[in-house]
Design a protein around this motif. Sequence first.
Motif, PDB file in Angstrom:
ATOM      1  N   GLY A   1      17.249  -3.893 -34.131  1.00 44.29           N
ATOM      2  CA  GLY A   1      16.919  -4.758 -33.210  1.00 44.29           C
ATOM      3  C   GLY A   1      15.237  -5.120 -33.355  1.00 44.29           C
ATOM      4  N   THR A   2      14.706  -3.991 -34.098  1.00 38.58           N
ATOM      5  CA  THR A   2      13.124  -4.186 -34.395  1.00 38.58           C
ATOM      6  C   THR A   2      13.158  -5.469 -35.263  1.00 38.58           C
ATOM      7  OG1 THR A   2      12.918  -2.030 -33.824  1.00 38.58           O
ATOM      8  CG2 THR A   2      11.065  -3.031 -34.970  1.00 38.58           C
ATOM      9  N   PHE A   3      13.793  -5.469 -36.309  1.00 38.15           N
ATOM     10  CA  PHE A   3      13.680  -6.643 -37.292  1.00 38.15           C
ATOM     11  C   PHE A   3      14.460  -7.908 -36.775  1.00 38.15           C
ATOM     12  CE2 PHE A   3      11.862  -2.810 -39.134  1.00 38.15           C
ATOM     13  CZ  PHE A   3      10.550  -3.328 -39.813  1.00 38.15           C
ATOM     14  N   SER A   4      14.389  -8.528 -35.737  1.00 40.78           N
ATOM     15  CA  SER A   4      15.324  -9.451 -35.326  1.00 40.78           C
ATOM     16  C   SER A   4      14.116 -10.692 -34.676  1.00 40.78           C
ATOM     17  CB  SER A   4      15.995  -8.872 -34.248  1.00 40.78           C
ATOM     18  OG  SER A   4      15.546  -8.566 -32.985  1.00 40.78           O
ATOM     19  N   ASP A   5      14.984 -11.320 -33.962  1.00 43.02           N
ATOM     20  CA  ASP A   5      13.826 -12.240 -32.847  1.00 43.02           C
ATOM     21  C   ASP A   5      13.328 -11.486 -31.676  1.00 43.02           C
ATOM     22  OD1 ASP A   5      13.057 -15.079 -32.190  1.00 43.02           O
ATOM     23  OD2 ASP A   5      14.514 -14.713 -30.771  1.00 43.02           O
ATOM     24  N   GLY A   6      14.059 -10.295 -31.494  1.00 49.39           N
ATOM     25  CA  GLY A   6      13.609  -9.463 -30.370  1.00 49.39           C
ATOM     26  C   GLY A   6      13.958 -10.275 -28.963  1.00 49.39           C
ATOM     27  N   LYS A   7      15.085 -10.794 -29.114  1.00 50.80           N
ATOM     28  CA  LYS A   7      16.066 -11.464 -27.925  1.00 50.80           C
ATOM     29  C   LYS A   7      16.267 -10.517 -26.874  1.00 50.80           C
ATOM     30  CE  LYS A   7      18.312 -15.665 -29.537  1.00 50.80           C
ATOM     31  NZ  LYS A   7      17.241 -15.701 -30.698  1.00 50.80           N
ATOM     32  N   LEU A   8      16.216 -10.866 -25.490  1.00 51.92           N
ATOM     33  CA  LEU A   8      16.247  -9.840 -24.390  1.00 51.92           C
ATOM     34  C   LEU A   8      17.577 -10.352 -23.520  1.00 51.92           C
ATOM     35  CD1 LEU A   8      12.676  -8.948 -23.694  1.00 51.92           C
ATOM     36  CD2 LEU A   8      14.660  -7.526 -25.015  1.00 51.92           C
ATOM     37  N   THR A   9      18.436 -11.186 -24.245  1.00 51.64           N
ATOM     38  CA  THR A   9      19.675 -11.749 -23.332  1.00 51.64           C
ATOM     39  C   THR A   9      20.486 -10.639 -22.769  1.00 51.64           C
ATOM     40  OG1 THR A   9      19.390 -13.572 -24.935  1.00 51.64           O
ATOM     41  CG2 THR A   9      21.420 -13.252 -23.659  1.00 51.64           C
ATOM     42  N   CYS A  10      20.860 -10.740 -21.564  1.00 54.18           N
ATOM     43  CA  CYS A  10      21.693  -9.639 -20.924  1.00 54.18           C
ATOM     44  C   CYS A  10      22.878 -10.473 -20.456  1.00 54.18           C
ATOM     45  CB  CYS A  10      20.994  -8.972 -20.051  1.00 54.18           C
ATOM     46  SG  CYS A  10      21.906  -7.498 -19.580  1.00 54.18           S
ATOM     47  N   ARG A  11      24.157 -10.474 -20.890  1.00 52.31           N
ATOM     48  CA  ARG A  11      25.194 -11.263 -20.368  1.00 52.31           C
ATOM     49  C   ARG A  11      25.738 -10.618 -19.172  1.00 52.31           C
ATOM     50  NH1 ARG A  11      24.876 -11.508 -26.029  1.00 52.31           N
ATOM     51  NH2 ARG A  11      24.866 -13.408 -26.752  1.00 52.31           N
ATOM     52  N   THR A  12      25.154  -9.500 -18.737  1.00 48.95           N
ATOM     53  CA  THR A  12      25.837  -8.888 -17.551  1.00 48.95           C
ATOM     54  C   THR A  12      24.495  -9.102 -16.619  1.00 48.95           C
ATOM     55  OG1 THR A  12      24.755  -6.772 -17.707  1.00 48.95           O
ATOM     56  CG2 THR A  12      26.955  -7.098 -18.813  1.00 48.95           C
ATOM     57  N   LYS A  13      25.098  -9.125 -15.155  1.00 53.24           N
ATOM     58  CA  LYS A  13      23.867  -9.306 -14.139  1.00 53.24           C
ATOM     59  C   LYS A  13      23.674  -7.767 -13.459  1.00 53.24           C
ATOM     60  CE  LYS A  13      25.799 -13.527 -12.618  1.00 53.24           C
ATOM     61  NZ  LYS A  13      26.147 -14.435 -11.335  1.00 53.24           N
ATOM     62  N   ASP A  14      23.677  -6.580 -14.419  1.00 53.04           N
ATOM     63  CA  ASP A  14      23.295  -5.501 -14.221  1.00 53.04           C
ATOM     64  C   ASP A  14      21.948  -5.541 -13.835  1.00 53.04           C
ATOM     65  OD1 ASP A  14      22.291  -2.734 -14.433  1.00 53.04           O
ATOM     66  OD2 ASP A  14      24.360  -2.425 -15.303  1.00 53.04           O
ATOM     67  N   GLU A  15      21.680  -4.503 -12.672  1.00 52.12           N
ATOM     68  CA  GLU A  15      20.149  -4.951 -12.349  1.00 52.12           C
ATOM     69  C   GLU A  15      19.339  -3.853 -12.945  1.00 52.12           C
ATOM     70  OE1 GLU A  15      20.387  -1.245  -8.927  1.00 52.12           O
ATOM     71  OE2 GLU A  15      21.233  -3.261  -8.337  1.00 52.12           O
ATOM     72  N   LEU A  16      19.600  -3.227 -13.869  1.00 55.70           N
ATOM     73  CA  LEU A  16      18.879  -2.475 -14.759  1.00 55.70           C
ATOM     74  C   LEU A  16      18.180  -3.228 -15.728  1.00 55.70           C
ATOM     75  CD1 LEU A  16      20.852   0.705 -15.277  1.00 55.70           C
ATOM     76  CD2 LEU A  16      18.722   0.603 -13.860  1.00 55.70           C
ATOM     77  N   CYS A  17      18.693  -4.588 -16.216  1.00 52.55           N
ATOM     78  CA  CYS A  17      18.176  -5.402 -17.032  1.00 52.55           C
ATOM     79  C   CYS A  17      16.589  -5.819 -16.672  1.00 52.55           C
ATOM     80  CB  CYS A  17      18.882  -6.462 -17.183  1.00 52.55           C
ATOM     81  SG  CYS A  17      20.704  -6.550 -17.941  1.00 52.55           S
ATOM     82  N   ALA A  18      16.318  -6.015 -15.303  1.00 54.83           N
ATOM     83  CA  ALA A  18      15.141  -6.283 -14.869  1.00 54.83           C
ATOM     84  C   ALA A  18      14.249  -5.064 -14.750  1.00 54.83           C
ATOM     85  CB  ALA A  18      15.167  -6.705 -13.346  1.00 54.83           C
ATOM     86  N   LEU A  19      14.784  -3.821 -14.741  1.00 48.17           N
ATOM     87  CA  LEU A  19      13.933  -2.810 -14.906  1.00 48.17           C
ATOM     88  C   LEU A  19      13.459  -2.394 -16.451  1.00 48.17           C
ATOM     89  CD1 LEU A  19      14.523   0.673 -13.419  1.00 48.17           C
ATOM     90  CD2 LEU A  19      14.201   0.670 -15.809  1.00 48.17           C
ATOM     91  N   VAL A  20      14.465  -2.779 -17.364  1.00 50.48           N
ATOM     92  CA  VAL A  20      14.218  -2.668 -18.854  1.00 50.48           C
ATOM     93  C   VAL A  20      13.058  -3.688 -19.287  1.00 50.48           C
ATOM     94  CG1 VAL A  20      15.000  -3.154 -21.166  1.00 50.48           C
ATOM     95  CG2 VAL A  20      16.379  -1.930 -19.364  1.00 50.48           C
ATOM     96  N   SER A  21      13.249  -4.956 -18.604  1.00 51.45           N
ATOM     97  CA  SER A  21      12.235  -5.675 -19.033  1.00 51.45           C
ATOM     98  C   SER A  21      10.770  -5.609 -18.402  1.00 51.45           C
ATOM     99  CB  SER A  21      12.386  -7.159 -18.347  1.00 51.45           C
ATOM    100  OG  SER A  21      13.661  -7.711 -19.019  1.00 51.45           O
ATOM    101  N   LYS A  22      10.699  -4.851 -17.288  1.00 52.94           N
ATOM    102  CA  LYS A  22       9.437  -4.427 -16.475  1.00 52.94           C
ATOM    103  C   LYS A  22       8.857  -3.234 -17.588  1.00 52.94           C
ATOM    104  CE  LYS A  22      10.282  -5.920 -12.047  1.00 52.94           C
ATOM    105  NZ  LYS A  22      10.609  -5.446 -10.538  1.00 52.94           N
ATOM    106  N   GLU A  23       9.787  -2.290 -17.811  1.00 48.71           N
ATOM    107  CA  GLU A  23       9.239  -1.232 -18.905  1.00 48.71           C
ATOM    108  C   GLU A  23       8.649  -2.020 -20.083  1.00 48.71           C
ATOM    109  OE1 GLU A  23       8.891   1.814 -18.417  1.00 48.71           O
ATOM    110  OE2 GLU A  23      10.531   2.455 -16.914  1.00 48.71           O
ATOM    111  N   LEU A  24       9.397  -2.730 -20.685  1.00 45.56           N
ATOM    112  CA  LEU A  24       8.915  -3.433 -21.913  1.00 45.56           C
ATOM    113  C   LEU A  24       7.498  -3.996 -21.766  1.00 45.56           C
ATOM    114  CD1 LEU A  24      12.141  -4.992 -23.237  1.00 45.56           C
ATOM    115  CD2 LEU A  24      10.869  -2.891 -24.176  1.00 45.56           C
TER     116      LEU A  24
END
Length: 530
Positions: free
Chosen positions: A161-184
């Motif tokens: 994924g480092t050599f990509s568009d760096g998309k952060l699409t999450c097709r689930t509604k898992d609340e951890l997605c928001a946590l990952v975004s904040k960490e990034l």
Amino acid sequence: MPIIINNIKAPLGSMPDEIIQKAVAAAKLRRSDIVSADIHKTSIDARDNQNIVTVSSVYVCLTSEKAERSMAERNKNISFAVNARLEPEIGTVHKNGRVVVAGYGPAGMFAGLILARCGYRPLIIERGAEMDKRISKVKEYSLGGALDTNTNIQFGEGGAGTFSDGKLTCRTKDELCALVSKELVAFGAPEEILHKAKPHIGTDKLREVVKNIRLETIRLGGEVRFETALTDITQTPDGLKASLSDGSEVLCSSLILAIGHSARDTFEMLASKNVFLEPKPFSVGVRIEHRQQDVDRSLYGSYAGDPVLPKGEYQLSYRNSEGRGVYTFCMCPGGYVVPSASEENSTVTNGMSEFARDGENANAAVAVSVTPDDFGRGALDGMRFQREIERRAFALTKNKAPACSVKGLFEGKAMLSDKINPTYSRGVEAADMSELFPGFVTDMLKTGLQSFGRKMACFADGDALLTAPETRTSSPVRITRGENRQSLTLPDLYPCGEGAGYAGGIMSAAVDGIKTALAVMKDQAPSNNA
């Protein structure tokens, strides 16, 4: 608990305060009831390209939690804002050995980071090189040099994924997605990823984020060894023993397997050890390139070129009556088609964009779904199917990539158009795609392109460029795990992320890495073995 007011439409160029006012009016709130309000997410609705609007969700905190709860229960456009928090359950059993993480893509990175924060001092091994050396190796191969089969677009610090568009699409509604975004964001990603409905980091910015996560993991007591692959695993009376490519052996209290979708030698090693594997569906196809301005015109009509609008991007799909699908995948606005092989005498393509997305062309995979009914039901049959296509591509055009125009695909001819400047840096050579793919794949590509052409004018352009093959859309193998996240046949082995068949993309892999780290911590106490 704050609420989110969804589906707030506003004209292009509307200021945040104007959007918030619309949300407050739509929810019939009084200003005196509001503690705070801000934009949560914003996207563009270009379905009617004569009347393009923004669609936003607005985060609102009220003075009364009872009022928040009541509004969320009776209004379908209002939902609760869940603030994800990690509350690890720390085990009490002390086990021999170290917690080891094999692979340093998104799953391995986040597993390692969370373990280090909680005092587990993980050993993280990665077959490829650290970021700066990896960038150099990728550049060398991209410009026609030799392939390093351990350090390339698939392997190395940060994963594929480092050599990509760096998309952060999450097709689930898992609340951890928001946590990952904040960490990034905390590690250097642009803050806008917290607010955009289709966030992306870009390969250039993602590289720095990955390095910062590694440095923090080490500061917290973790150890990262690059250019060190997992070569063998053995169950011993003392526990699971991992053999590494540097000749050392490590006793593992737990081994997190975050190896990525291209670790074919590791899949073969696991199969030889009778670790339970099963084939899984994936997709194969081509990379399609259009000029970015043609994509923008197809999406935005007369609005194309408006500086308020982002670079046009799309996501298209079609499914036939037999259930086979064809879809666009990993769309890279203003991006490049990149050489992505990890084995000798093979050709593989992928897509990449930088944060600015300012290249001349847009590209995306057009991929056809394939299942064990197509390639066989042996655990590694899908992997072999991928490999056959990649080697056939190399045999067709050697160090260049097979390519043809959309018109050439439909006419079954090896022909190119001079309208599109190919971005594949090792060069392309005209080829007949029917010599590369099974007939059902080329037939479905044609059907899909016809369907997409009815939705976007640029897909009806016979001069659009197809570069092949795109084969690494997802893992062809599932390393099946139980509810405890451990292998069905080998205790203390934790299959994780995209390579294990449990994620697809940066965000879902990172989330799976976190959940796997939590499972390890629940199973054992921190160890002083390091």
